[in-house]
Motif scaffolding. Structure first.
Motif, mmCIF file in Angstrom:
data_model
loop_
_atom_site.group_PDB
_atom_site.id
_atom_site.type_symbol
_atom_site.label_atom_id
_atom_site.label_comp_id
_atom_site.label_asym_id
_atom_site.label_seq_id
_atom_site.Cartn_x
_atom_site.Cartn_y
_atom_site.Cartn_z
ATOM 1 N N ALA A 175 0.689 -0.995 -0.115
ATOM 2 C CA ALA A 175 -0.068 0.206 0.048
ATOM 3 C C ALA A 175 0.589 1.132 0.242
ATOM 4 C CB ALA A 175 -0.792 -0.007 1.161
ATOM 5 N N THR A 176 0.363 2.061 -0.878
ATOM 6 C CA THR A 176 1.421 3.231 -1.084
ATOM 7 C C THR A 176 0.532 4.535 -0.931
ATOM 8 O OG1 THR A 176 1.016 3.042 -3.379
ATOM 9 C CG2 THR A 176 3.124 2.316 -2.507
ATOM 10 N N GLN A 177 -0.562 4.830 -0.347
ATOM 11 C CA GLN A 177 -1.259 5.954 -0.151
ATOM 12 C C GLN A 177 -0.651 6.967 0.641
ATOM 13 O OE1 GLN A 177 -2.675 2.845 0.138
ATOM 14 N NE2 GLN A 177 -4.829 2.689 -0.209
ATOM 15 N N PHE A 178 -0.226 6.211 1.816
ATOM 16 C CA PHE A 178 0.483 7.371 2.771
ATOM 17 C C PHE A 178 1.925 7.958 2.142
ATOM 18 C CE2 PHE A 178 -1.443 6.556 6.934
ATOM 19 C CZ PHE A 178 -2.757 6.917 6.664
ATOM 20 N N LEU A 179 2.447 7.011 1.414
ATOM 21 C CA LEU A 179 3.640 7.533 0.841
ATOM 22 C C LEU A 179 3.462 8.583 -0.186
ATOM 23 C CD1 LEU A 179 6.674 7.387 0.376
ATOM 24 C CD2 LEU A 179 6.277 5.489 -1.254
ATOM 25 N N ASN A 235 2.252 -3.851 14.119
ATOM 26 C CA ASN A 235 0.956 -4.025 14.430
ATOM 27 C C ASN A 235 -0.132 -3.295 13.339
ATOM 28 O OD1 ASN A 235 1.751 -1.265 15.376
ATOM 29 N ND2 ASN A 235 0.506 -1.362 17.323
ATOM 30 N N VAL A 236 0.360 -2.087 12.669
ATOM 31 C CA VAL A 236 -0.516 -1.433 11.634
ATOM 32 C C VAL A 236 -0.270 -2.088 10.446
ATOM 33 C CG1 VAL A 236 -0.152 0.655 10.385
ATOM 34 C CG2 VAL A 236 -0.011 0.707 12.948
ATOM 35 N N TYR A 237 0.967 -2.724 10.100
ATOM 36 C CA TYR A 237 1.318 -3.437 8.859
ATOM 37 C C TYR A 237 -0.043 -4.652 8.804
ATOM 38 C CZ TYR A 237 3.427 -7.452 5.982
ATOM 39 O OH TYR A 237 3.547 -8.135 5.070
ATOM 40 N N MET A 238 -0.216 -5.371 10.169
ATOM 41 C CA MET A 238 -1.111 -6.518 9.982
ATOM 42 C C MET A 238 -2.545 -6.192 9.324
ATOM 43 S SD MET A 238 0.065 -9.236 10.725
ATOM 44 C CE MET A 238 1.772 -9.195 10.404
ATOM 45 N N SER A 239 -3.013 -4.969 9.608
ATOM 46 C CA SER A 239 -4.458 -4.741 9.057
ATOM 47 C C SER A 239 -4.429 -3.873 8.043
ATOM 48 C CB SER A 239 -5.186 -3.927 10.279
ATOM 49 O OG SER A 239 -4.427 -2.756 10.704
ATOM 50 N N THR A 240 -3.055 -3.522 7.231
ATOM 51 C CA THR A 240 -3.125 -2.343 6.320
ATOM 52 C C THR A 240 -2.283 -2.783 5.134
ATOM 53 O OG1 THR A 240 -1.190 -1.282 7.562
ATOM 54 C CG2 THR A 240 -3.313 -0.582 7.767
ATOM 55 N N GLU A 241 -1.316 -3.614 5.178
ATOM 56 C CA GLU A 241 -0.353 -3.789 4.126
ATOM 57 C C GLU A 241 0.597 -2.518 4.014
ATOM 58 O OE1 GLU A 241 0.470 -6.375 1.439
ATOM 59 O OE2 GLU A 241 -0.502 -7.389 3.176
ATOM 60 N N MET A 242 0.771 -1.801 4.932
ATOM 61 C CA MET A 242 1.544 -0.569 5.070
ATOM 62 C C MET A 242 2.885 -1.135 5.638
ATOM 63 S SD MET A 242 -0.244 2.995 5.946
ATOM 64 C CE MET A 242 1.413 3.178 6.829
ATOM 65 N N VAL A 243 3.996 -0.948 4.909
ATOM 66 C CA VAL A 243 5.308 -1.339 5.566
ATOM 67 C C VAL A 243 6.215 -0.265 6.132
ATOM 68 C CG1 VAL A 243 5.373 -3.671 4.463
ATOM 69 C CG2 VAL A 243 6.475 -1.587 3.289
ATOM 70 N N LEU A 244 5.564 0.756 5.744
ATOM 71 C CA LEU A 244 6.476 1.882 6.091
ATOM 72 C C LEU A 244 5.553 2.752 7.048
ATOM 73 C CD1 LEU A 244 7.390 3.456 2.436
ATOM 74 C CD2 LEU A 244 8.849 2.113 4.315
ATOM 75 N N SER A 245 6.014 3.064 8.464
ATOM 76 C CA SER A 245 5.747 3.616 9.324
ATOM 77 C C SER A 245 5.020 5.031 9.132
ATOM 78 C CB SER A 245 6.290 3.344 10.764
ATOM 79 O OG SER A 245 7.310 4.218 10.764
ATOM 80 N N ILE A 246 4.349 5.642 9.807
ATOM 81 C CA ILE A 246 3.911 6.971 9.600
ATOM 82 C C ILE A 246 4.910 7.873 10.216
ATOM 83 C CG2 ILE A 246 2.471 8.885 10.560
ATOM 84 C CD1 ILE A 246 0.015 7.120 10.083
ATOM 85 N N SER A 301 8.107 7.264 9.862
ATOM 86 C CA SER A 301 9.321 7.206 8.976
ATOM 87 C C SER A 301 9.001 7.838 7.505
ATOM 88 C CB SER A 301 9.803 5.937 8.770
ATOM 89 O OG SER A 301 8.923 5.094 7.966
ATOM 90 N N LEU A 302 7.540 8.203 7.330
ATOM 91 C CA LEU A 302 7.369 8.871 6.038
ATOM 92 C C LEU A 302 7.892 9.834 5.712
ATOM 93 C CD1 LEU A 302 3.723 7.208 5.621
ATOM 94 C CD2 LEU A 302 5.690 6.721 3.904
ATOM 95 N N PRO A 303 7.680 11.004 6.541
ATOM 96 C CA PRO A 303 8.529 12.509 6.253
ATOM 97 C C PRO A 303 10.005 12.081 5.789
ATOM 98 C CG PRO A 303 7.297 12.482 8.385
ATOM 99 C CD PRO A 303 7.192 10.866 8.049
ATOM 100 N N ALA A 304 10.638 11.432 6.675
ATOM 101 C CA ALA A 304 12.076 11.394 5.935
ATOM 102 C C ALA A 304 12.312 10.741 4.757
ATOM 103 C CB ALA A 304 12.976 10.490 6.951
#
Lengths: 583, 79
Positions: A31-35, A191-202, A204-207
């Protein structure tokens, strides 16, 4: 660094339509929406307008190996590819040992296939590398086992670096080093990855977004060229005027001298890379120079400093003086000073300049500066190394010009020579690099890669010209480029004309045009059409064509025409040394 | 921490993350009641609540909450 919330907020704001947008596409295997949101926000905060296409989840092959995909329909300049270590690990788990041994090779093969797609022509591929996951299947023994996941991940990251050396259009965005800096725990939230397929934490995204936009900005011509340094408590510990040569902290003896030695070693590497190093210090000139000349532990020496401004004028004035000698824009400069007061005055009075908030403790300077990634670049050539000398020479030239009352006499006294050639294997890297970095004296600001330049050299419909300039003080190297394209048998269009601002006011424009006309006549052309495309930075050449005797083309804004048949060579003091034999 | 105090703190976190001027959460409030509370902002809420209370949720908790009341149960159990 901004927070994710700030990025999210700024992502909603749009820039005025006049800002040219950069077309990008993002595709990932998770999932790349947040990225995407973070990239938009970060770009917006830097006043870059990014038009981002987001591919659906997990469509890497579909979007990038199909020429007619939605992604290519968006016509992106930058394709951003995120493939996660998680998916790689899953892939690895499904393979037999023989397959595992070829995992890195197979993945690099995919990137190679993508790069060789005709539909990728003229685009940059920004590819994230792989932050490591140690699955601890082999423990420390993983290094012995070619099929281990850690072995393959490291090999893959290494192979990606090698691939980028063969493919200038590939930019590896270094997530692996980012994870080393901020830690895996901050990079990934299980824990977030389990329900979302997001492997980049919120967190770390700004960096990550910042690192990505650094690369995009550098590729589009926005990057730092110059580092201006304060001296006392920035370059060494203590105050040279009070503590004296023996009292300042530097090197492995006194106090925290080690911090400053390591800082100087970093600056020296930047100098060797081609960053222009300057000094702005409130000191007596002789006192400020003494450590550079006599302190045994100084890493930086006077020959490393392009412009040395030590006096009792304000830092703002000194930085302006440096700017007038270097002729580069303030937004390509970084100013480092330990004093918060000086920093704030400089920041307020010189718009565009970058002034990092150095930590109070000099021991923290380097780690802090590393984290900012200030000196991102999209090219590197060995000619960069000679730049300091050139600017020192320019400072001398500036002082000589003050002694001549008549500019023409001054120019004559320089005994200038220019070598004119087509694009060759030898000068192509420098031509491409100048194409990336010239902002001010650039008529159309079209950026070309090395591959583009090579193809122009072979194209019979193109007249390619590269100019060097040398004078009695030294050689400026390759400083101007013209690309003219035949529209028909009688008309040439100036696709590209840019020049290094180091050689302004030397009559180089006149010399260049004389050469262009001469080449046009040799090819039987009757007219040359030039065009000025305004950008935020090239106002200095707005009147370029009219001032060279071109006439405005009626009804076509920004276009100018020159009749080659009636042209009289323009006055200049530059002798031509012709070196072209091809085209 | 009193249950009402947890609710109060959650109100602030929701306002901050979802950019709302004001919100009054109760036991039965769910994502259906607040437009801005979608699957993406849900993740931001989790991260912000974890930070705000200095706790970590398990992955199971994150997928099983049906309303704010159950969320508060999880928080209260960790304080």
């Amino acid at each position: 660094m901004h927070t994710f919330k700030e990025l999210k907020r700024s992502a909603k704001e749009s820039l005025p339509d006049s800002v040219k947008s950069i077309r990008c596409a993002l595709v990932g295997d998770t999932a790349t929406q947040f990225l995407a949101l973070a990239l938009r926000g970060e770009a917006r905060l830097r006043n870059l307008s990014v038009d981002l296409f987001e591919a659906e989840y997990n469509q890497v092959e579909l979007q990038l190996l199909t020429p007619s995909s939605e992604l290519f329909e968006h016509n992106p300049q930058f394709v951003i590819l995120f493939q996660s270590t998680h998916k790689l690990l899953e892939h690895h788990a499904l393979m037999d040992v023989e397959g595992q041994k070829r995992l890195a090779e197979e993945r690099v093969g995919l990137i190679q296939d993508i790069l060789s797609q005709p539909s990728m022509q003229g685009r940059k591929l920004l590819c994230y590398n792989y932050p490591e996951i140690d699955d601890a299947v082999f423990g420390n023994y993983a290094s012995h086992v070619e099929s281990s996941f850690l072995f393959q991940t490291r090999k893959l990251n290494y192979e990606l670096m090698l691939l980028s050396q063969r493919h200038p259009e590939l930019v590896v965005v270094d997530l692996a080093s980012l994870q080393s800096a901020i830690g895996r725990e901050r990079m990934f939230s299980p824990n977030v990855y389990m329900s979302t397929e997001m492997v980049l934490s919120i967190d770390s995204l700004p960096a990550i977004a910042s690192r990505t936009v650094d690369a995009i900005a550098a590729c589009t011509g926005s990057f730092k060229k110059c580092l201006i340094l304060d001296l006392d408590n920035t370059m060494w510990g203590g105050v040279i005027g009070d503590d004296g040569l023996e009292g300042i902290q530097l090197g492995h003896g006194l106090g925290i001298g080690k911090a400053f030695t390591e800082f100087q070693q970093w600056v020296k590497k930047l100098r060797q890379r081609g960053i222009i190093i300057c000094v702005a210090s409130k000191n007596d000139d002789a006192v400020a120079r003494e450590p550079f000349e006599r302190h045994p532990e100084m890493v930086l020496r006077l020959e490393d400093i392009a412009v040395f401004q030590a006096n009792w004028e304000t830092k703002v004035d000194n930085i302006r003086t440096i700017q007038s000698i270097l002729n580069i824009s303030f937004d390509s400069m970084v100013f480092l000073d330990d004093n918060p007061f000086e920093r704030s005055i400089v920041r307020e009075n010189i718009p565009g300049i970058t002034v990092p908030e150095l930590p109070d403790d000099p021991a923290l300077y380097l780690e802090y500066l590393y984290s900012l990634n200030l000196f991102e670049t999209a090219s590197y050539s060995t000619a960069d190394k000679d730049r300091t000398k050139q600017y020192q020479v320019e400072a001398e030239r500036v002082s000589l010009s003050r002694t001549f009352t008549n500019e023409d006499d001054f120019l004559k006294s320089l005994t200038m020579e220019s070598v004119v050639s087509g694009f060759t294997a030898f000068n192509t890297p420098r031509v491409a690099q100048l194409s990336q970095r010239s902002n001010q004296f650039n008529l159309r600001t079209v950026r070309y890669s090395e591959a583009d330049i090579t193809s122009f050299a072979a194209d019979n419909n193109i007249i390619d010209l590269a100019f060097t300039l040398k004078d009695k003080f030294g050689d400026n190297g390759l400083i101007a480029v013209v690309i003219m394209r035949a529209l028909d048998s009688e008309t040439l269009f100036v696709d590209t004309w840019f020049m290094s601002c180091r050689v302004l006011k030397r009559g180089m424009e006149n010399f260049t045009l004389n050469t262009m006309v001469e080449r046009a006549r040799m090819g039987g052309y009757k007219r040359i059409i030039g065009e000025y495309l305004p950008t935020a930075k090239n106002a200095m050449v707005r009147e370029h064509y009219p001032s060279l005797g071109f006439d405005a083309v009626e009804g076509e804004d920004g276009k100018y025409i020159l009749d080659v048949t009636n042209y009289q060579p323009r006055h200049c003091h530059i002798a031509a040394i012709t070196a072209y034999e091809n085209t | 921490m009193e249950r009402s105090a947890i609710f109060e703190k959650l109100n602030d976190i929701f306002c901050d993350v979802l950019d709302l001027d004001e919100v009054t959460l109760d036991e039965a409030t769910s994502a259906d009641d607040i437009d801005e509370w979608d699957s993406l902002s849900h993740i931001q809420l989790i991260v912000a609540i974890e930070k705000g209370f200095g706790i970590k949720f398990s992955s199971k908790e994150i997928i099983t909450w049906k309303n704010v009341g159950q969320m508060v149960d999880s928080i209260a159990a960790k304080l």
